[in-house]
Write a protein that holds these residues in place. Structure first.
Motif, PDB file in Angstrom:
ATOM      1  N   PHE A 212       0.878  -1.174   0.089  1.00  0.00           N
ATOM      2  CA  PHE A 212      -0.030  -0.020  -0.140  1.00  0.00           C
ATOM      3  C   PHE A 212       0.973   1.169  -0.058  1.00  0.00           C
ATOM      4  CE2 PHE A 212      -2.797  -3.196   1.835  1.00  0.00           C
ATOM      5  CZ  PHE A 212      -3.875  -3.224   1.013  1.00  0.00           C
ATOM      6  N   SER A 213       2.143   1.133  -0.308  1.00  0.00           N
ATOM      7  CA  SER A 213       3.087   2.404  -0.236  1.00  0.00           C
ATOM      8  C   SER A 213       2.686   3.236  -1.300  1.00  0.00           C
ATOM      9  CB  SER A 213       4.482   1.700  -0.322  1.00  0.00           C
ATOM     10  OG  SER A 213       4.902   1.247  -1.501  1.00  0.00           O
ATOM     11  N   LYS A 214       1.951   2.950  -2.146  1.00  0.00           N
ATOM     12  CA  LYS A 214       1.723   3.626  -3.528  1.00  0.00           C
ATOM     13  C   LYS A 214       0.320   4.238  -3.359  1.00  0.00           C
ATOM     14  CE  LYS A 214       5.976   3.297  -5.349  1.00  0.00           C
ATOM     15  NZ  LYS A 214       6.759   4.155  -5.160  1.00  0.00           N
ATOM     16  N   SER A 215      -0.265   4.117  -2.215  1.00  0.00           N
ATOM     17  CA  SER A 215      -1.956   4.428  -2.074  1.00  0.00           C
ATOM     18  C   SER A 215      -2.098   5.655  -1.507  1.00  0.00           C
ATOM     19  CB  SER A 215      -2.707   3.330  -1.484  1.00  0.00           C
ATOM     20  OG  SER A 215      -2.407   1.874  -1.877  1.00  0.00           O
ATOM     21  N   GLY A 216      -1.348   6.525  -1.432  1.00  0.00           N
ATOM     22  CA  GLY A 216      -1.425   7.899  -0.693  1.00  0.00           C
ATOM     23  C   GLY A 216      -1.321   8.163   0.701  1.00  0.00           C
ATOM     24  N   TYR A 217      -1.085   7.190   1.398  1.00  0.00           N
ATOM     25  CA  TYR A 217      -0.962   7.202   2.951  1.00  0.00           C
ATOM     26  C   TYR A 217       0.361   7.832   3.434  1.00  0.00           C
ATOM     27  CZ  TYR A 217      -5.169   4.218   2.885  1.00  0.00           C
ATOM     28  OH  TYR A 217      -6.369   3.587   2.786  1.00  0.00           O
ATOM     29  N   SER A 218       0.596   8.479   4.314  1.00  0.00           N
ATOM     30  CA  SER A 218       1.667   8.977   4.969  1.00  0.00           C
ATOM     31  C   SER A 218       2.333   7.786   5.432  1.00  0.00           C
ATOM     32  CB  SER A 218       1.548   9.998   6.080  1.00  0.00           C
ATOM     33  OG  SER A 218       0.886   9.353   7.129  1.00  0.00           O
ATOM     34  N   LYS A 219       3.742   7.833   5.706  1.00  0.00           N
ATOM     35  CA  LYS A 219       4.358   6.639   6.459  1.00  0.00           C
ATOM     36  C   LYS A 219       4.064   6.534   7.845  1.00  0.00           C
ATOM     37  CE  LYS A 219       8.917   7.770   4.035  1.00  0.00           C
ATOM     38  NZ  LYS A 219      10.332   8.011   4.132  1.00  0.00           N
ATOM     39  N   LYS A 220       3.740   7.200   8.435  1.00  0.00           N
ATOM     40  CA  LYS A 220       3.002   6.965   9.776  1.00  0.00           C
ATOM     41  C   LYS A 220       1.620   6.255   9.639  1.00  0.00           C
ATOM     42  CE  LYS A 220       1.723   8.981  14.054  1.00  0.00           C
ATOM     43  NZ  LYS A 220       1.181  10.454  15.008  1.00  0.00           N
ATOM     44  N   ALA A 221       0.746   6.951   8.823  1.00  0.00           N
ATOM     45  CA  ALA A 221      -0.377   5.891   8.583  1.00  0.00           C
ATOM     46  C   ALA A 221      -0.281   4.565   8.016  1.00  0.00           C
ATOM     47  CB  ALA A 221      -1.361   6.972   7.793  1.00  0.00           C
ATOM     48  N   LEU A 222       0.669   4.710   7.238  1.00  0.00           N
ATOM     49  CA  LEU A 222       0.806   3.266   6.424  1.00  0.00           C
ATOM     50  C   LEU A 222       1.686   2.141   7.396  1.00  0.00           C
ATOM     51  CD1 LEU A 222       1.355   1.750   3.579  1.00  0.00           C
ATOM     52  CD2 LEU A 222       3.804   2.719   3.559  1.00  0.00           C
ATOM     53  N   LEU A 223       2.397   2.565   8.249  1.00  0.00           N
ATOM     54  CA  LEU A 223       2.530   1.801   9.387  1.00  0.00           C
ATOM     55  C   LEU A 223       1.833   1.280  10.392  1.00  0.00           C
ATOM     56  CD1 LEU A 223       5.195   0.112  10.596  1.00  0.00           C
ATOM     57  CD2 LEU A 223       5.828   2.271  12.009  1.00  0.00           C
TER      58      LEU A 223
END
Length: 252
Positions: A212-223
């Protein structure tokens, strides 16, 4: 030998414009079967391409799992081995090797823990591979919920979680192979619960973070969202176990 003097595909009858049929994908040139062609092309060539696809997929799952499966979901599928076939193949190999394993999962459970297990926990310990398969749609639901703003439908979430399960089954297969040659219960217990605990969770977070790294989430939200998927599954499992424990108490 028959070559592409044919103007129409021998498989579907569509007009041929190149080396492959644009309608069904069959090669424009075909060969009559012979012993030599059967051995050189169908056997050797076929096995080589299957092996290549399997090795490529396994390497991708442990080198760049999320990125590679995102490419697969978005259409880059030729290099990858089909996840359903791969799951069936791994399960078949595991079942073939199981009789040679000197240690079973039940041997790794402490006696006090066995006595306190409810029906759900007993099933989970007895059929860990079945539980992994059942978990695919459940994990898919949680990944769909936590990453609902990503442009992937539930079916695509099923695919990505099926490939994650392939990696987990491969780790399980490696453990089965280890128990054939190594029998130290203490060490095997640490390895088993390490694989199914810390390593599995870390791999899941790594997998989802990449996917989901290319789905528009910030690094914090992604983690955080990547962590919430396995956490949600663990909480659901605990809830089911709690209910099963209450049901067992009522029945007794």
């Amino acid at each position: 030998m028959m070559h592409s003097e044919h103007t129409n595909c021998l498989n579907c009858g569509s007009p041929l414009l190149g080396h492959y049929c644009s309608a069904c994908g069959q090669k424009a040139s075909t060969h009559r079967y012979s012993i030599k062609h059967f051995v050189e092309h169908d056997v050797i060539h076929g096995v080589w391409h299957v092996d290549k696809g399997i090795l490529y997929t396994i390497k991708a799952l442990f080198k760049r799992p999320g990125h590679s499966i995102r490419d697969y979901v978005k259409g880059k599928r030729v290099p990858y081995f089909n996840f359903i076939t791969l799951i069936v193949l791994i399960l078949a190999i595991s079942n073939l090797l199981a009789p040679y394993a000197h240690v079973k999962v039940s041997d790794l459970m402490p006696e006090a823990g066995k006595a306190a297990m409810n029906s759900f926990e007993i099933f989970t310990a007895k059929y860990p591979k079945i539980v992994l398969l059942i978990a695919i749609p459940v994990y898919s639901l949680f990944s769909f919920i936590w990453f609902r703003k990503a442009a992937f439908n539930y079916s695509e979430h099923l695919v990505l979680n099926a490939y994650k399960t392939v990696a987990e089954l491969l780790l399980g297969l490696a453990f089965v192979i280890l128990t054939i040659f190594y029998t130290n219960i203490t060490v095997l217990t640490i390895i088993y619960f390490g694989l199914n605990g810390g390593i599995a969770i870390i791999y899941s977070i790594w997998f989802y973070s990449q996917f989901f790294s290319k789905s528009g989430y910030s690094k914090k939200a992604l983690l955080i969202r990547s962590m919430l998927i396995p956490i949600s599954y663990i909480l659901l499992s605990m809830m089911i176990g709690f209910v099963a424990g209450i049901a067992n108490g009522i029945n007794h």
